[in-house]
Write an enzyme that holds these catalytic residues in place. Structure first.
Site, short mmCIF file in Angstrom:
data_model
loop_
_atom_site.label_atom_id
_atom_site.label_comp_id
_atom_site.label_asym_id
_atom_site.label_seq_id
_atom_site.Cartn_x
_atom_site.Cartn_y
_atom_site.Cartn_z
N ARG A 180 11.32 -5.62 5.24
CA ARG A 180 11.10 -4.17 5.03
C ARG A 180 12.04 -3.34 5.90
NH1 ARG A 180 5.11 -1.97 5.38
NH2 ARG A 180 5.08 -3.07 7.38
N ARG A 214 -9.84 0.70 9.00
CA ARG A 214 -9.37 -0.65 9.27
C ARG A 214 -10.40 -1.47 10.04
NH1 ARG A 214 -3.49 0.53 9.00
NH2 ARG A 214 -2.31 -1.36 9.30
N LYS A 224 0.82 -1.21 0.00
CA LYS A 224 0.00 0.00 0.00
C LYS A 224 0.86 1.27 0.00
CE LYS A 224 -2.12 -1.02 3.84
NZ LYS A 224 -1.37 -2.25 4.16
N ARG A 249 11.28 -1.50 11.39
CA ARG A 249 10.24 -1.06 12.31
C ARG A 249 10.08 -2.06 13.45
NH1 ARG A 249 5.12 0.25 8.58
NH2 ARG A 249 4.09 -0.83 10.29
N ARG A 268 -0.48 -9.08 13.51
CA ARG A 268 -1.18 -8.12 12.65
C ARG A 268 -1.99 -8.82 11.57
NH1 ARG A 268 3.91 -5.14 11.41
NH2 ARG A 268 2.93 -3.67 10.00
#
Ligand code: ADP
Ligand code: ADP
Ligand code: ZN
Length: 216
Positions: A128, A89, A14, A161, A172
């Protein structure tokens, strides 16, 4: 004028696509995750509260999220459209958001649902890396920076992160399926849903999004 929502689990791409869409269509990208991380960094009252949830991969409570998004959308630059990345969400957020838009006599043009397999999601989030300062996103294999560990855009260090650990990512994914997945049907019923295969090159995904929007 384009009012868009990007839907899809963490790691679907996204944020990556948001940058491209924002540039092409000249609309501001509103990423709730990025706004929240900024609050956490600055240790604002909201940030201190939000951090409790974000660390472990849980959702920040709806009331807090909605207040922040509505405040942001009232700003001048959103008058000609916007791109939401990471909001809504939950069904509660979506319903409240619909009411908010209605009060402004606005509506959503398209909801882009980026679909990716579970295994790929884990691979993407665990690999990431993000710039500490400007938030630019990289991947150790699929999008490495030109100089290892350094942001191409601003020259600052890139880091992992806290919530991209395999443990938090697994959490998640569960939260996504339970709380966010129902939004696919919610927007499908409204006739604004576009489904995009996220398991293609970044360029091809972007091309498919442009085609789905039907505006050049
Ligand atoms: P990703 O890019 O990996 O999907 P985000 O950057 O969008 O993750 O979000 C990071 C975290 O911020 C989420 O795990 C959640 O704790 C919080 N968050 C972001 N947007 C929302 C939202 N709309 N509602 C509740 N929590 C949110
Ligand atoms: P999201 O915002 O949905 O959580 P990101 O845009 O941050 O997802 O992408 C997650 C990770 O996967 C990043 O490291 C990014 O560089 C990488 N990525 C994004 N799109 C693709 C793609 N089409 N192919 C391979 N890697 C991708
Ligand atoms: Zn940077």
């Amino acid at each position: 004028m384009l009012r868009l929502i990007l839907l899809g689990p963490q790691g679907a791409g996204k944020g990556t696509q948001a940058v491209r869409i924002g540039e092409k269509y000249q609309v501001p990208t509103i990423s709730t995750g990025a706004i929240f991380r900024e609050h956490v960094k600055n240790e604002t009252p909201f940030g201190l509260e939000a951090q409790k949830y974000m660390k472990g991969g849980d959702l920040v409570p709806d009331e807090l999220v909605i207040a922040i998004v509505e405040e942001r959308l009232k700003e001048e630059d959103c008058r000609n459209g916007f791109l939401l990345d990471g909001f809504p969400r939950t069904v509660c957020q979506a319903e409240r958001f619909d009411q908010f838009l209605k009060s402004l006599e606005q509506s959503i043009d398209k909801v882009i649902n980026i679909v990716v397999d579970k295994q790929v999601l884990i691979d993407r989030t665990v690999g990431r890396r993000v710039c500490k300062v400007c938030g630019a996103t990289y991947h150790i294999c699929y999008k490495p920076p030109k100089v290892e560990g350094i942001c191409d855009v601003c020259g600052n260090p890139i880091i992992q992160r806290e919530d991209d650990s395999e443990e938090a990512v697994t959490r998640r994914t569960e939260v996504y399926i339970k709380k966010t997945q129902p939004l696919v049907e919610y927007y499908n019923k409204k006739g604004v849903l576009a489904v995009i295969n996220g398991q293609q090159s970044m360029d091809k995904v972007f091309q498919d999004i442009v085609d789905a929007l039907g505006v050049k």
